[in-house]
Write a protein that holds these residues in place. Structure first.
Motif, PDB file in Angstrom:
ATOM      1  N   TYR A 228      -8.384   5.875  11.717  1.00 23.48           N
ATOM      2  CA  TYR A 228      -8.596   5.063  10.509  1.00 23.48           C
ATOM      3  C   TYR A 228      -8.682   5.955   9.277  1.00 23.48           C
ATOM      4  O   TYR A 228      -8.099   5.647   8.230  1.00 23.48           O
ATOM      5  N   HIS A 229      -9.391   7.067   9.391  1.00 25.74           N
ATOM      6  CA  HIS A 229      -9.509   7.982   8.244  1.00 25.74           C
ATOM      7  C   HIS A 229      -8.135   8.511   7.849  1.00 25.74           C
ATOM      8  O   HIS A 229      -7.839   8.653   6.651  1.00 25.74           O
ATOM      9  N   ILE A 234      -3.665   9.041   4.000  1.00 30.44           N
ATOM     10  CA  ILE A 234      -2.241   8.912   3.692  1.00 30.44           C
ATOM     11  C   ILE A 234      -2.025   7.866   2.598  1.00 30.44           C
ATOM     12  O   ILE A 234      -1.218   8.050   1.672  1.00 30.44           O
ATOM     13  N   ALA A 235      -2.771   6.749   2.695  1.00 32.97           N
ATOM     14  CA  ALA A 235      -2.655   5.700   1.675  1.00 32.97           C
ATOM     15  C   ALA A 235      -3.133   6.207   0.316  1.00 32.97           C
ATOM     16  O   ALA A 235      -2.578   5.833  -0.729  1.00 32.97           O
ATOM     17  N   ARG A 245     -10.406  -1.727   0.961  1.00 27.32           N
ATOM     18  CA  ARG A 245      -9.858  -3.065   0.777  1.00 27.32           C
ATOM     19  C   ARG A 245      -8.453  -3.028   0.183  1.00 27.32           C
ATOM     20  O   ARG A 245      -7.652  -3.958   0.366  1.00 27.32           O
ATOM     21  N   ASP A 246      -8.138  -1.935  -0.514  1.00 27.64           N
ATOM     22  CA  ASP A 246      -6.810  -1.810  -1.111  1.00 27.64           C
ATOM     23  C   ASP A 246      -5.709  -1.751  -0.054  1.00 27.64           C
ATOM     24  O   ASP A 246      -4.534  -1.975  -0.374  1.00 27.64           O
ATOM     25  N   LEU A 247      -6.063  -1.420   1.190  1.00 29.50           N
ATOM     26  CA  LEU A 247      -5.057  -1.412   2.264  1.00 29.50           C
ATOM     27  C   LEU A 247      -4.423  -2.786   2.410  1.00 29.50           C
ATOM     28  O   LEU A 247      -3.223  -2.902   2.708  1.00 29.50           O
ATOM     29  N   GLU A 248      -5.216  -3.831   2.161  1.00 29.33           N
ATOM     30  CA  GLU A 248      -4.680  -5.186   2.197  1.00 29.33           C
ATOM     31  C   GLU A 248      -3.973  -5.520   0.889  1.00 29.33           C
ATOM     32  O   GLU A 248      -2.854  -6.057   0.890  1.00 29.33           O
ATOM     33  N   TYR A 249      -4.580  -5.158  -0.230  1.00 26.21           N
ATOM     34  CA  TYR A 249      -4.001  -5.499  -1.528  1.00 26.21           C
ATOM     35  C   TYR A 249      -2.647  -4.825  -1.738  1.00 26.21           C
ATOM     36  O   TYR A 249      -1.752  -5.391  -2.373  1.00 26.21           O
TER      37      TYR A 249
END
Length: 895
Positions: A228-229, A234-235, A245-249
């Motif tokens: 997960y980290h 990478i993101a 939460r930005d992983l969804e946005y």
């Protein structure tokens, strides 16, 4: 100053203690809620409730640093305006994932050069933390130094990617992050991402796949928190995200995927916090000794025949499997996992209308096509198997969204079944299609009965994988037979697999052989046979096909149990199996299923010795099926032929050679190869006045030794030999005992080599001396073994609570009573059992020792001292004598 430090440390310690106590109390209340009266939403771990401790623990430390910054005497003397600084949280503390005993990583950030007073400042602020028992790591750097080192060291870069401002001059933090992105990340983003992926692969190799390990590492293993980290890092490098939460946005995950991701994370964090509390320090390896305690602490309860610890581990495997899968697909979507490379020829394209290949992955051409053509859902998996291409993340999401279309009519239609058969038969690529079908939920929709074994754990040290993963692995192993990846390496299974007229039936059996484990209670093979018959009947298979698969499932343990628990040289063993199997093709399929099942159970469930036993049994059964049952006249002919071969082999037969045949038992002459008979006669001639002579033969292919002992027969001989082997750390795998009519015992042992093979010859010399002493009465083995065992360290208790089982079988063999002992392994066990048998007036003629990591099955073919089978009146006495020498259920395993 010292008193202030002590008071601050005590206050911090008390606040953390109260926070942890409140956390445990709240979580107990949550996990012990009544599932019958809880709303469906409350069955899932709640973000706010589960994150509460992590946030409060983080805020507690934040408040400490804020207060320390405000009251700092050193900072005041240093002059904040002239020498500004900021306190920055790094790592898990920066991500606000502060578990009970996690490290506290801090950066003291200065604008330019680090002043001389910095060391005193750090001591003032950090000493109370150290005194309170926290493990605090710190760095003191300028903004320029941070940016420079981050470009040189990936560890520093990732810690700064997680950086979070706590207090001090906020512009220093902002400047550092801006410089980091402009001067380092933007210029070398691809390089850093590639390095992160490579480090991840190395970490996975080292720590293993958590979803399959018996003792997973919650943080570092594949499917653990570090995956997960890596997604976050990478993101942050590629998309500049600020919060998880930005992983969804930003479209990395769908809303449902992000919800399940957070659900999985907080379950693992919760387990990790509990583990920290139990161990009393930072600890991420979930060892056996803590698993039952954790299951009890979280209050998992026995259900559907599963123990609480099995349900707990099943839940944990489910969560870690999801994280692993999301991590893999995240890398696939970004093109960070190698896909099929373009050569001179273009990539293969799908021929199925409604499907397409994009960026090396399979997609649906349009989501609108799926309701009108639900078969596209299985066609995309069929194409994945044919083209060796994975599904895209969007394709997987669409499959999950439209699972409701896979109703009974859909899953039993002839065309859908044919597509599934193609998936079963296609060679397994590195990207396992069946696993994709399982992860998307499609496999369970296609075979609803499969749901009962999903993430089902068997709590022992023998079964490495959950039942569902083991079943898929078994299918994959079968398909590797006869390929360059054949795990057996000898070509035997590959040849059998090629001879099969219909491979579909074997692969169905491989997929469903453990389906009965989803039902409570024992006897999963028989239950599975009935379940499989219903599944295949629903899918339109012919009665004879259904019976074949059902037979394979019912009998999938027959060959392995027989090979490891019965005398494979006994013609009655082969005849017993042949009568149950009846058909040569069934035997071949059953053999292949047995091998694949064992290999797929775990590394310790299959070895060269088992392979040798199984091959011998297979050939014996095949001979019976092809030529009919052995006849007495045929056996007599074999013995006479062997006598002639012995005489013909020796150019000048020694005087009296013919008389040896008169003292050898018919059983010995029937099953002993001619060269071995000659070797045994040679050993006998050397015995003279000695108590015994032996020969140790190293197997050229197997990690095994054959010890042939020619000795003057005496009561308890086998027990003494086994005791001497145990005394010298030599494990017995198998034993054949022959007694000649001239009071000579010929015992043939198959054993593992001594632990230190560099000094193997010295070990065998010492063992020989021990045996001479034991036979003469100079060495009391019971005392010597007790002394040896006393020197062992206690490692941990047995993880299983299955009771001992002792069976006395007077029916399976015409000449021997067969005694089976199911118990737990410990040094000296074999000596204890055989000594008890000797004290009951029994002579061991054949011994089979099968060890399943934590449990053993010792099988003995015995007769009394008069050469007769055991009287039925003696059975209870024998059981009681053996039971008396077995360990109690809480007996610790010693190594």
């Amino acid at each position: 100053m010292k008193n202030i430090h002590e008071q601050t440390s005590n206050n911090l310690r008390q606040m953390r203690k109260q926070l942890i106590s409140d956390f445990i109390e709240k979580q107990d209340a949550y996990h012990t809620r009544d599932p019958e009266t809880s709303s469906p939403d409350s069955q899932t771990l709640n973000w706010e409730q589960e994150s509460n401790f992590l946030e409060q623990n983080t805020r507690l430390l934040d408040n400490y640093f804020l207060e320390g910054f405000e009251k700092s005497e050193v900072g005041l003397r240093m002059g904040f305006n002239k020498k500004p600084y900021a306190i920055i949280a790094l790592g898990g503390y920066g991500r606000e994932e502060q578990c009970v005993h996690s490290d506290v990583d801090i950066l003291f950030l200065f604008e330019k050069a680090v002043p001389d007073e910095a060391e005193t400042l750090i001591q003032e602020i950090l000493y109370p933390l150290w005194d309170s028992g926290l493990d605090v790591g710190h760095a003191t750097r300028s903004v320029k130094e941070c940016v420079k080192i981050a470009g040189q060291n990936i560890e520093v870069l990732t810690s700064l990617l997680d950086a979070r401002f706590i207090c001090g001059m906020s512009s220093l933090y902002s400047n550092m992050m801006e410089d980091l992105r402009k001067k380092v990340i933007s210029r070398r983003s691809d390089e850093f991402v590639k390095l992160l992926v490579e480090r991840n692969q190395q970490r996975h190799l080292h720590f293993g796949d958590c979803a399959y390990l018996l003792e997973p590492n919650l943080k570092e293993g594949r499917g653990g928190l570090r995956d997960y980290h890596t997604i976050l890092w990478i993101a942050r490098i590629k998309a500049g995200i600020k919060q998880p939460r930005d992983l969804e946005y930003y479209g990395c995950f769908s809303h449902e995927e992000f919800r399940r991701l957070t659900d999985s994370l907080f379950f693992i964090w919760y387990v990790r916090n509990r583990l920290h509390r139990i161990v009393g320090r930072k600890y991420d390896q979930l060892h056996f000794g803590h698993q039952e305690e954790l299951a009890q602490a979280i209050d998992f309860r026995k259900d559907n025949g599963q123990q609480p610890v099995e349900i707990f581990l099943g839940k944990l495997h489910e969560k870690m499997e999801f994280i692993k899968h999301q991590h893999t697909m995240f890398l696939y979507d970004l093109g960070l996992i190698t896909r099929q490379k373009r050569g001179r020829k273009s990539l293969k394209e799908t021929e199925i209308s409604g499907l397409e290949v994009k960026k090396g992955m399979l997609n649906f051409a349009s989501s609108k096509d799926i309701p009108d053509s639900p078969e596209l859902m299985i066609k995309i998996f069929e194409e994945s198997a044919r083209l060796k291409l994975p599904l895209s993340a969007e394709a997987r999401r669409l499959v999950e969204d439209f699972l409701h279309l896979a109703d009974k009519k859909f899953r039993n239609s002839a065309s859908v079944v044919r597509s599934f058969e193609q998936i079963l038969i296609e060679p397994a690529p590195n990207f396992n299609v069946l696993n994709e079908m399982l992860n998307t939920g499609f496999l369970v929709k296609f075979i609803p009965e499969f749901k009962c074994i999903v993430n089902r754990i068997q709590y022992d040290e023998y079964h490495v994988y959950p039942v569902d993963k083991h079943s898929l692995h078994t299918v994959r192993t079968i398909k590797k037979f006869g390929t360059p990846d054949d795990p057996t390496k000898d070509g035997f299974c590959g040849d059998l697999y090629k001879e099969l007229p219909d491979k579909r039936l074997l692969l169905w059996a491989g997929l469903l052989h453990d389906i009965g484990k989803g039902e409570p209670g024992g006897g999963h093979s028989l239950k599975g046979g009935k379940i499989v018959a219903d599944i295949l009947a629903e899918k339109g298979y012919k009665p004879e096909e259904i019976e074949t698969v059902s037979f394979l499932v019912r009998e999938h343990l027959l060959l392995m149990k027989t090979a490891t628990r019965r005398d494979v040289h006994d013609e009655e063993t082969a005849m017993f199996c042949a009568r149950r199997i009846k058909d040569a093709d069934h035997l071949k399929m059953l053999c292949l299923l047995t091998v694949a099942d064992a290999i797929s159970t775990g590394a310790k469930a299959w070895n060269d010795w088992m392979s040798s036993l199984l091959t011998s049994l297979f050939l014996s059964i095949l001979n019976v099926l092809e030529k009919g049952e052995f006849a007495t006249t045929e056996a007599v002919g074999v013995v006479e032929k062997k006598k002639k071969e012995v005489l013909d082999t020796v150019s000048k037969p020694p005087e009296g050679l013919q008389t040896f045949f008169n003292v050898m038992s018919p059983r010995y002459l029937l099953y002993t190869p001619t060269p071995d008979i000659l070797e045994h006669i040679g050993l006998y001639r050397k015995i003279g006045s000695a108590g015994f002579v032996w020969k140790i033969t190293k197997s050229p292919d197997l990690d095994m030794r054959t010890v042939t002992i020619c000795a003057k027969d005496a009561p308890g001989l086998f027990s003494k030999i086994s005791g001497v082997f145990t005394l010298n750390s030599i494990d017995i795998l198998n034993a054949q005992i022959y007694t000649w009519k001239n009071n000579i015992a010929l015992d043939i042992f198959e054993v593992k080599p001594p632990p230190d093979q560099l000094f193997e010859d010295e070990k065998w010399e010492r063992a020989a001396e021990n045996l001479r002493s034991a036979l003469s009465g100079g060495l009391v083995l019971s005392e010597a073994l007790a002394e040896k065992i006393a020197g062992y360290g206690l490692i941990r208790p047995c993880i299983s609570e299955r009771p001992h089982r002792i069976t006395v079988d007077n029916k399976s063999s015409s000449f021997f009573t067969i005694i089976e002992v199911f118990t737990y392994d410990f040094p000296g066990l074999l000596f204890r059992i055989t000594d008890a048998l000797f004290n009951c007036g029994l002579d061991v003629r054949v011994a089979k020792i099968a060890t399943k990591i934590d449990q053993v099955v010792d099988v003995f073919y015995v007769r009394d001292f008069n050469g007769e089978k055991v009287d039925s009146k003696q059975e209870s006495t024998i059981r009681a004598a053996i039971e008396k020498v077995l360990p109690t259920l809480n007996f610790p395993i010693l190594v």
